[in-house]
Design an enzyme around this catalytic site. Structure first.
Site, PDB file in Angstrom:
ATOM      1  N   ILE A  13      42.940  14.383 -12.124  1.00 12.94           N
ATOM      2  CA  ILE A  13      44.004  14.301 -11.115  1.00 12.94           C
ATOM      3  C   ILE A  13      45.173  15.191 -11.521  1.00 12.94           C
ATOM      4  O   ILE A  13      45.763  15.887 -10.692  1.00 12.94           O
ATOM      5  CB  ILE A  13      44.441  12.831 -10.915  1.00 12.94           C
ATOM      6  CG1 ILE A  13      43.228  11.988 -10.500  1.00 12.94           C
ATOM      7  CG2 ILE A  13      45.545  12.733  -9.858  1.00 12.94           C
ATOM      8  CD1 ILE A  13      43.462  10.486 -10.525  1.00 12.94           C
ATOM      9  N   ASP A  32      48.991  17.567 -22.969  1.00 12.86           N
ATOM     10  CA  ASP A  32      47.668  16.931 -22.920  1.00 12.86           C
ATOM     11  C   ASP A  32      47.069  16.986 -24.318  1.00 12.86           C
ATOM     12  O   ASP A  32      47.237  17.989 -25.029  1.00 12.86           O
ATOM     13  CB  ASP A  32      46.776  17.694 -21.928  1.00 12.86           C
ATOM     14  CG  ASP A  32      45.669  16.831 -21.366  1.00 12.86           C
ATOM     15  OD1 ASP A  32      45.635  16.628 -20.141  1.00 12.86           O
ATOM     16  OD2 ASP A  32      44.824  16.348 -22.158  1.00 12.86           O
ATOM     17  N   PHE A  81      50.403  11.004 -16.058  1.00 11.14           N
ATOM     18  CA  PHE A  81      48.975  10.780 -15.795  1.00 11.14           C
ATOM     19  C   PHE A  81      48.229  10.338 -17.050  1.00 11.14           C
ATOM     20  O   PHE A  81      47.164   9.739 -16.949  1.00 11.14           O
ATOM     21  CB  PHE A  81      48.292  12.089 -15.338  1.00 11.14           C
ATOM     22  CG  PHE A  81      48.777  12.645 -14.045  1.00 11.14           C
ATOM     23  CD1 PHE A  81      48.324  12.144 -12.841  1.00 11.14           C
ATOM     24  CD2 PHE A  81      49.694  13.700 -14.018  1.00 11.14           C
ATOM     25  CE1 PHE A  81      48.757  12.679 -11.639  1.00 11.14           C
ATOM     26  CE2 PHE A  81      50.134  14.235 -12.823  1.00 11.14           C
ATOM     27  CZ  PHE A  81      49.666  13.725 -11.627  1.00 11.14           C
ATOM     28  N   LYS A  85      41.104   5.392 -19.258  1.00 11.20           N
ATOM     29  CA  LYS A  85      40.874   4.857 -17.916  1.00 11.20           C
ATOM     30  C   LYS A  85      39.496   4.260 -17.669  1.00 11.20           C
ATOM     31  O   LYS A  85      39.129   4.028 -16.520  1.00 11.20           O
ATOM     32  CB  LYS A  85      41.138   5.967 -16.906  1.00 11.20           C
ATOM     33  CG  LYS A  85      40.243   7.174 -17.128  1.00 11.20           C
ATOM     34  CD  LYS A  85      40.263   8.130 -15.955  1.00 11.20           C
ATOM     35  CE  LYS A  85      39.172   9.167 -16.101  1.00 11.20           C
ATOM     36  NZ  LYS A  85      39.126  10.112 -15.031  1.00 11.20           N
ATOM     37  N   SER A 125      47.275   2.138 -10.252  1.00 11.40           N
ATOM     38  CA  SER A 125      45.945   2.030  -9.673  1.00 11.40           C
ATOM     39  C   SER A 125      45.860   0.803  -8.777  1.00 11.40           C
ATOM     40  O   SER A 125      46.521  -0.214  -9.035  1.00 11.40           O
ATOM     41  CB  SER A 125      44.926   1.900 -10.804  1.00 11.40           C
ATOM     42  OG  SER A 125      43.680   1.487 -10.303  1.00 11.40           O
ATOM     43  N   THR A 127      43.707  -1.091  -8.990  1.00 17.12           N
ATOM     44  CA  THR A 127      43.168  -2.132  -9.874  1.00 17.12           C
ATOM     45  C   THR A 127      44.194  -3.247 -10.106  1.00 17.12           C
ATOM     46  O   THR A 127      43.820  -4.372 -10.420  1.00 17.12           O
ATOM     47  CB  THR A 127      42.694  -1.493 -11.209  1.00 17.12           C
ATOM     48  OG1 THR A 127      41.816  -2.401 -11.854  1.00 17.12           O
ATOM     49  CG2 THR A 127      43.830  -1.152 -12.138  1.00 17.12           C
ATOM     50  N   TYR A 149      42.180  -2.311 -19.186  1.00 18.30           N
ATOM     51  CA  TYR A 149      42.637  -1.079 -18.541  1.00 18.30           C
ATOM     52  C   TYR A 149      43.624  -1.412 -17.416  1.00 18.30           C
ATOM     53  O   TYR A 149      44.714  -0.857 -17.324  1.00 18.30           O
ATOM     54  CB  TYR A 149      41.431  -0.291 -17.988  1.00 18.30           C
ATOM     55  CG  TYR A 149      41.791   0.620 -16.850  1.00 18.30           C
ATOM     56  CD1 TYR A 149      42.467   1.814 -17.083  1.00 18.30           C
ATOM     57  CD2 TYR A 149      41.498   0.270 -15.522  1.00 18.30           C
ATOM     58  CE1 TYR A 149      42.837   2.629 -16.019  1.00 18.30           C
ATOM     59  CE2 TYR A 149      41.858   1.075 -14.466  1.00 18.30           C
ATOM     60  CZ  TYR A 149      42.529   2.253 -14.719  1.00 18.30           C
ATOM     61  OH  TYR A 149      42.901   3.042 -13.675  1.00 18.30           O
ATOM     62  N   LYS A 153      47.944  -0.776 -16.792  1.00 17.71           N
ATOM     63  CA  LYS A 153      48.616  -0.220 -15.615  1.00 17.71           C
ATOM     64  C   LYS A 153      49.729  -1.168 -15.153  1.00 17.71           C
ATOM     65  O   LYS A 153      50.850  -0.741 -14.860  1.00 17.71           O
ATOM     66  CB  LYS A 153      47.611   0.006 -14.475  1.00 17.71           C
ATOM     67  CG  LYS A 153      46.605   1.111 -14.741  1.00 17.71           C
ATOM     68  CD  LYS A 153      47.269   2.473 -14.797  1.00 17.71           C
ATOM     69  CE  LYS A 153      46.314   3.598 -15.077  1.00 17.71           C
ATOM     70  NZ  LYS A 153      46.988   4.856 -15.431  1.00 17.71           N
ATOM     71  N   ASN A 199      31.943   6.172 -12.571  1.00 19.95           N
ATOM     72  CA  ASN A 199      32.355   6.098 -11.172  1.00 19.95           C
ATOM     73  C   ASN A 199      31.306   6.719 -10.248  1.00 19.95           C
ATOM     74  O   ASN A 199      30.509   7.561 -10.660  1.00 19.95           O
ATOM     75  CB  ASN A 199      33.722   6.760 -10.993  1.00 19.95           C
ATOM     76  CG  ASN A 199      34.798   6.074 -11.819  1.00 19.95           C
ATOM     77  OD1 ASN A 199      35.333   6.652 -12.753  1.00 19.95           O
ATOM     78  ND2 ASN A 199      35.080   4.827 -11.511  1.00 19.95           N
ATOM     79  N   PRO A 291      29.377  -6.392 -12.973  1.00 21.39           N
ATOM     80  CA  PRO A 291      30.379  -7.445 -13.189  1.00 21.39           C
ATOM     81  C   PRO A 291      31.794  -6.895 -12.998  1.00 21.39           C
ATOM     82  O   PRO A 291      32.104  -5.786 -13.442  1.00 21.39           O
ATOM     83  CB  PRO A 291      30.165  -7.864 -14.651  1.00 21.39           C
ATOM     84  CG  PRO A 291      28.785  -7.414 -14.994  1.00 21.39           C
ATOM     85  CD  PRO A 291      28.502  -6.208 -14.152  1.00 21.39           C
TER      86      PRO A 291
END
Ligand code: UD1
Length: 336
Positions: A13, A32, A81, A85, A125, A127, A149, A153, A199, A291
């Site tokens: 991203i 990074d 960012f 993850k 997220s 999430t 995770y 966030k 993913n 799960p």
């Protein structure tokens, strides 16, 4: 010209956001540590835009190294960012996740305070909505997580809220992403996960180019139209543009926005669309539920539409086309 620091800016991203911030006229500094990214993404961003990025190999958990960046540049804003993850890995190695994700956020807040940088945009997220099935999900939905995770966030959201409360000049924008997929239309940058993709979209892409034999569809007995899980897939370029809009519209205090399209598609919708637009076959088998997965998750993006003047423009077909275009061009991602 405003200078923006993108932590994790070489990632999936982050690299798409770097490109859009450059196109928008900002100076971009990327920090990074390349733990899950490649400097090649930034070389390609420079080629695509004809502009330079100041790329620094820095782990933002390392405060001394990160301070050097704040000394070297005068940042107008931080777009954060960087972070681990992978949901499954976070369950197996929670301390690694808490240490890395929380530390980096704290370091950034401390340095913002020290250097008088007032704006931060954070990669949160969907999430954080946990197992809520109250779709479309609004930002006011109660939060709660099911894995470390996700908790990182939510904890960082809380840290940033408290940080903003302590100083009225601070602007915090929490962007809750739904499911980013696709790639830049040039096929020069895209998603390049390490190992077996967790993913859906990167897995489908790797099946399409023959790196994997078939897709396992996790669960076909959900209470959804075709029994498979429904998600709000959003083109990564739309998502990247959401960051530029968030930065441009940043105001003191805390703002929270869902970045999604508002439309849910099932796993099989995505597979069928991918096959149709790309003229390829994606062999799959229906397997047990994974799960922790919920049946349905999609956004109400009204707030971002209204407050940021932003909305997702690209549909599932463009997402599938662009993801495959990148994967075909670079079957082994940045490792070619
Ligand atoms: C996942 C994470 C989420 C994280 C997001 C970031 C979990 C449980 N959730 O979201 O916390 O913020 O990624 O990218 O890991 N699917 C298959 N076969 C596959 C992979 C996925 O059928 O090989 C299905 C899933 O069951 C789901 C859908 O595809 O219905 C999307 O899955 P995925 O891409 O992993 O995203 P999320 O689970 O929504």
């Amino acid at each position: 010209m405003a200078t923006v620091l993108l932590t994790g800016g070489a990632g999936y991203i982050g690299s798409h956001a770097a490109l859009e911030f450059l196109n928008d006229g900002s100076e971009v500094v990327v920090a990074d540590n390349f733990s899950n990214s490649s400097p090649k993404s930034i070389e390609r961003v420079e080629k695509l835009t004809g502009k330079k990025v100041a790329l620094r190999e820095v782990d933002v958990c390392d405060k001394a190294a990160t301070r050097k960046l704040f000394e070297e540049f005068k940042f107008d804003a931080i777009v954060h960012f960087a972070g681990y993850k992978a949901v499954g890995e976070s369950v197996a190695q929670p301390l690694k996740y808490y240490r890395n994700n929380i530390d980096s956020a704290l370091v950034l807040c401390e340095l913002m305070e020290e250097f008088g940088v007032n704006k931060i945009v954070f990669s949160s997220s969907a999430t954080v909505y946990g197992t809520s099935q109250n779709v479309p999900l609004k930002e006011t939905e109660p939060t709660g997580c099911t894995n470390p995770y996700g908790w990182t966030k939510l904890m960082i959201e809380q840290i940033l809220r408290d940080f903003a409360r302590s100083n009225e000049n601070i602007s915090v924008t929490l962007l809750r992403y739904f499911n980013p997929v696709g790639a830049h239309a040039s096929g020069e940058i895209g998603e390049d996960p390490l190992g077996i993709p967790n993913n859906l979209a990167p897995f489908v892409c790797q099946v399409a180019v023959g790196r994997r034999e078939k897709l396992s569809v996790f669960g076909s007995d959900y209470p959804t139209p075709d029994g498979t899980g429904v998600r709000d897939y959003i083109h990564v370029v739309d998502l990247a543009l959401g960051h530029v809009a968030a930065y441009r519209n940043a105001k003191p205090g805390v703002s929270v926005y869902n970045l999604g399209t508002g439309t849910g598609y099932s796993v099989l919708d995505l597979v069928k669309t991918f096959e149709k637009v790309n003229g390829v076959k994606i062999p799959y088998e229906l397997t047990a539920r994974r799960p922790g997965d919920v049946a349905t998750c999609y956004a109400d993006p009204t707030l971002a539409n209204e407050a940021l003047g932003w909305s997702a423009k690209l549909g599932l077909e463009e997402m599938c086309r662009d993801a495959y275009n990148w994967q075909k061009k670079y079957p082994n991602g940045y490792r070619d």
